[in-house]
Motif scaffolding. Structure first.
Motif, mmCIF file in Angstrom:
data_model
loop_
_atom_site.group_PDB
_atom_site.id
_atom_site.type_symbol
_atom_site.label_atom_id
_atom_site.label_comp_id
_atom_site.label_asym_id
_atom_site.label_seq_id
_atom_site.Cartn_x
_atom_site.Cartn_y
_atom_site.Cartn_z
ATOM 1 N N SER A 13 7.383 -45.930 9.957
ATOM 2 C CA SER A 13 6.580 -45.303 8.911
ATOM 3 C C SER A 13 7.351 -45.271 7.597
ATOM 4 O O SER A 13 8.557 -45.055 7.571
ATOM 5 C CB SER A 13 6.208 -43.876 9.312
ATOM 6 O OG SER A 13 5.603 -43.191 8.225
ATOM 7 N N PHE A 15 6.802 -42.973 5.502
ATOM 8 C CA PHE A 15 6.653 -41.613 5.005
ATOM 9 C C PHE A 15 7.261 -40.563 5.928
ATOM 10 O O PHE A 15 6.566 -39.649 6.401
ATOM 11 C CB PHE A 15 5.169 -41.316 4.762
ATOM 12 C CG PHE A 15 4.482 -42.337 3.892
ATOM 13 C CD1 PHE A 15 5.007 -42.678 2.650
ATOM 14 C CD2 PHE A 15 3.315 -42.965 4.319
ATOM 15 C CE1 PHE A 15 4.373 -43.622 1.840
ATOM 16 C CE2 PHE A 15 2.677 -43.902 3.519
ATOM 17 C CZ PHE A 15 3.211 -44.237 2.277
ATOM 18 N N TYR A 22 4.328 -38.174 -3.575
ATOM 19 C CA TYR A 22 3.194 -37.423 -4.077
ATOM 20 C C TYR A 22 2.033 -38.349 -4.427
ATOM 21 O O TYR A 22 2.231 -39.444 -4.955
ATOM 22 C CB TYR A 22 3.588 -36.648 -5.337
ATOM 23 C CG TYR A 22 4.523 -35.485 -5.077
ATOM 24 C CD1 TYR A 22 4.041 -34.183 -4.972
ATOM 25 C CD2 TYR A 22 5.895 -35.694 -4.936
ATOM 26 C CE1 TYR A 22 4.891 -33.118 -4.739
ATOM 27 C CE2 TYR A 22 6.757 -34.627 -4.702
ATOM 28 C CZ TYR A 22 6.251 -33.341 -4.603
ATOM 29 O OH TYR A 22 7.105 -32.289 -4.363
ATOM 30 N N ALA A 38 2.621 -37.363 1.415
ATOM 31 C CA ALA A 38 2.460 -38.116 2.652
ATOM 32 C C ALA A 38 3.554 -37.733 3.636
ATOM 33 O O ALA A 38 4.726 -37.654 3.277
ATOM 34 C CB ALA A 38 2.520 -39.614 2.364
ATOM 35 N N GLU A 41 1.387 -40.043 9.404
ATOM 36 C CA GLU A 41 -0.004 -40.487 9.265
ATOM 37 C C GLU A 41 -0.893 -39.390 8.684
ATOM 38 O O GLU A 41 -2.118 -39.422 8.853
ATOM 39 C CB GLU A 41 -0.550 -40.927 10.631
ATOM 40 C CG GLU A 41 0.173 -42.130 11.227
ATOM 41 C CD GLU A 41 0.075 -43.363 10.343
ATOM 42 O OE1 GLU A 41 -1.023 -43.642 9.835
ATOM 43 O OE2 GLU A 41 1.098 -44.040 10.177
ATOM 44 N N TYR A 42 -0.293 -38.439 8.004
ATOM 45 C CA TYR A 42 -1.040 -37.311 7.450
ATOM 46 C C TYR A 42 -0.757 -37.147 5.961
ATOM 47 O O TYR A 42 0.249 -37.623 5.446
ATOM 48 C CB TYR A 42 -0.665 -36.005 8.165
ATOM 49 C CG TYR A 42 -1.135 -35.940 9.598
ATOM 50 C CD1 TYR A 42 -2.357 -35.355 9.934
ATOM 51 C CD2 TYR A 42 -0.354 -36.473 10.626
ATOM 52 C CE1 TYR A 42 -2.792 -35.299 11.251
ATOM 53 C CE2 TYR A 42 -0.779 -36.423 11.952
ATOM 54 C CZ TYR A 42 -2.003 -35.824 12.259
ATOM 55 O OH TYR A 42 -2.437 -35.778 13.553
ATOM 56 N N VAL A 43 -1.680 -36.435 5.312
ATOM 57 C CA VAL A 43 -1.467 -35.970 3.943
ATOM 58 C C VAL A 43 -1.405 -34.451 3.991
ATOM 59 O O VAL A 43 -2.310 -33.798 4.537
ATOM 60 C CB VAL A 43 -2.604 -36.410 3.005
ATOM 61 C CG1 VAL A 43 -2.331 -35.933 1.595
ATOM 62 C CG2 VAL A 43 -2.769 -37.924 3.029
ATOM 63 N N VAL A 114 -4.562 -39.343 7.247
ATOM 64 C CA VAL A 114 -4.656 -40.210 6.074
ATOM 65 C C VAL A 114 -5.846 -41.161 6.178
ATOM 66 O O VAL A 114 -6.395 -41.592 5.154
ATOM 67 C CB VAL A 114 -3.331 -40.975 5.866
ATOM 68 C CG1 VAL A 114 -3.145 -42.065 6.910
ATOM 69 C CG2 VAL A 114 -3.238 -41.541 4.457
ATOM 70 N N MET A 119 -7.747 -42.147 -1.527
ATOM 71 C CA MET A 119 -6.651 -41.997 -2.479
ATOM 72 C C MET A 119 -7.132 -42.358 -3.877
ATOM 73 O O MET A 119 -7.905 -43.307 -4.063
ATOM 74 C CB MET A 119 -5.469 -42.878 -2.088
ATOM 75 C CG MET A 119 -4.836 -42.542 -0.736
ATOM 76 S SD MET A 119 -4.304 -40.819 -0.575
ATOM 77 C CE MET A 119 -3.067 -40.706 -1.895
ATOM 78 N N TRP A 266 1.090 -43.706 -3.885
ATOM 79 C CA TRP A 266 2.128 -42.705 -3.650
ATOM 80 C C TRP A 266 3.286 -42.878 -4.623
ATOM 81 O O TRP A 266 3.838 -43.971 -4.757
ATOM 82 C CB TRP A 266 2.638 -42.791 -2.216
ATOM 83 C CG TRP A 266 1.579 -42.489 -1.206
ATOM 84 C CD1 TRP A 266 0.973 -43.372 -0.364
ATOM 85 C CD2 TRP A 266 0.987 -41.208 -0.954
ATOM 86 N NE1 TRP A 266 0.043 -42.724 0.404
ATOM 87 C CE2 TRP A 266 0.025 -41.392 0.064
ATOM 88 C CE3 TRP A 266 1.179 -39.931 -1.495
ATOM 89 C CZ2 TRP A 266 -0.741 -40.343 0.556
ATOM 90 C CZ3 TRP A 266 0.409 -38.878 -1.009
ATOM 91 C CH2 TRP A 266 -0.530 -39.095 0.016
ATOM 92 N N GLY A 409 4.360 -47.597 0.904
ATOM 93 C CA GLY A 409 3.071 -48.024 1.422
ATOM 94 C C GLY A 409 2.727 -49.403 0.891
ATOM 95 O O GLY A 409 3.600 -50.267 0.789
#
Length: 420
Positions: A13, A15, A22, A38, A41-43, A114, A119, A266, A409
């Protein structure tokens, strides 16, 4: 001891808890945009964190910066706020901290998968400047257009060259790009042709997001410039080479650039990038005093571009480069931008220009990779001199830590046909 999050983060990942970039997102269609970071796999919804009173430091405790629809207010607060937020978020997300981990209702509200979110552009970009900071790119462009006698103009080694771009056509990753129309460079003495660009190109760049600005007439000292840079994004400054070649004398790029610029969603902060700092290239001749840095550094960010040709399922990697190849650093770029008294504002974007490395496989655009169409590029079962309708271009970038990655990303866009 390596910092770990209670949120599961896969080893590949971009993140992990060491990053926490951000962005701005909509958690559901039609909902209000809000800031987030981030994590795996989440925000993490920063408006939820703020409403729960979990930003309790002296700078952020009474601030409404995370209840905005963009990040401009937060990035404008400066480094004390950025550091306070990072410390708070790393603590909240750490595996040993129960505040969020052991509160199921708050956790469910604050952590949004996510795959469910949309986004958006993370900041309102008032102004956008694009530099020309890679020596390898400058040299290759000079060789292609002027020949080996004088590939790089003498002024290039003294000042960071740039042009003022068009902020209104900056779009978020995943947005389609319509092939521009315009006048093309004519062969010989014939009239220019008009129509869809025949030499549409990508440019592998990164861009600095300005934090606190400076007052009109008050330049930023090069050794304090990092405090005016919130972080970096990936950037594709799409380029219509034929339109640009015909228009750029005597004032520089215009329609060949202003039809679209894509950035990744991001923003990776300079604090997250600090472990990957590397020495910038030695300047020869030495820069004038206002550009002479006490510590001149870049970051070791591996960059990669893939093209998914029209009608095909597989993508082909076409180049690999690195942010550390930049000759002029982002802090020198910002200091030079303000030396005449120009005022920068929170959310302004400063593009690096194409980031090319020294080897052919590290060139940062098709202009260089195909040597202006003379050497077609193989993409599996097809070839390209420049981009064709339906082609999708995907940028990625990341730093490799000890058992983790700090990444950006992707930054992608697909070419749609020019309107008839």
């Amino acid at each position: 001891m390596v910092l770990k999050s209670f949120v599961e983060v896969q080893p590949d990942s971009h993140f992990p808890i060491q990053n926490l970039p951000y962005g701005v997102f909509r958690p559901a269609p039609g909902s209000e945009p809000r800031p987030g970071v981030a994590i795996g796999e989440y925000v993490l919804d920063l408006s939820v964190v703020a409403s729960a009173g979990l930003f309790d430091g002296p700078v952020l405790k009474n601030s409404d910066c995370f209840n905005q629809v963009n990040l401009n207010k937060f990035v404008g607060l400066g480094r004390p706020a950025w550091k306070e937020a990072r410390v708070t978020l790393q603590k909240l997300l750490s595996a040993t901290e129960p505040t969020l981990r052991d509160n199921p209702s708050l956790r469910q509200k604050a952590l949004v998968p996510v795959v469910q979110v949309q986004m958006l552009l993370p900041v309102v970009i008032g102004d956008y400047t694009d530099f020309f900071a890679s020596m390898h790119h400058a040299k290759n462009c000079g060789l292609i257009f002027r020949g080996p006698e004088n590939p790089i103009n003498p002024n290039w080694f003294h000042i960071p060259i740039a042009y003022h771009g068009r902020a209104s056509s900056i779009v978020i990753s995943g947005t389609d790009i319509i092939r521009p129309r315009g006048q093309g460079h004519p062969p010989g003495n014939s009239p220019p042709y008009f129509g869809p660009s025949r030499k549409l190109d990508f440019e592998m760049e990164m861009a600095a997001v300005v934090g606190p600005g400076n007052e009109l007439g008050k330049p930023v000292d090069v050794n304090e410039a990092a405090d005016h840079i919130f972080g970096l994004v990936l950037m594709n400054d799409w380029s219509a080479r034929d339109i640009q070649a015909w228009e750029y004398v005597p004032l520089g790029p215009f329609l060949g650039k202003s039809f679209g610029t894509t950035i990744s969603p991001w923003i990776v902060t300079l604090d997250a990038l600090e472990p990957f700092a590397s020495d910038a290239p030695k300047k020869n001749p030495p820069p004038l005093p206002y550009l002479a840095e006490k510590i001149s550094k870049n970051y070791d960010i591996s960059l990669q571009v893939s093209i998914k040709p029209a009608g095909e399922e597989d993508r082909c990697i076409v180049t690999r480069s690195n942010f550390k190849h930049l000759y002029w650093t982002i802090t020198q770029q910002l200091a030079h931008h303000t030396i005449n008294g120009c005022n920068l504002r929170p959310g302004d974007l400063l593009g690096t220009g194409t980031i090319s490395g020294p080897e052919p496989e590290s060139y940062g655009c098709l202009l260089e990779l195909t040597w202006n169409g003379q050497k077609p590029l193989s993409l599996g079962g097809s070839t390209r001199k420049f981009l064709e309708d339906g082609d999708e271009v995907i940028f990625t970038g990341c730093c490799k830590g000890d058992g983790y990655l700090v990444g950006f990303g992707t930054c992608s866009g697909k070419i749609l046909p020019s309107p008839s």
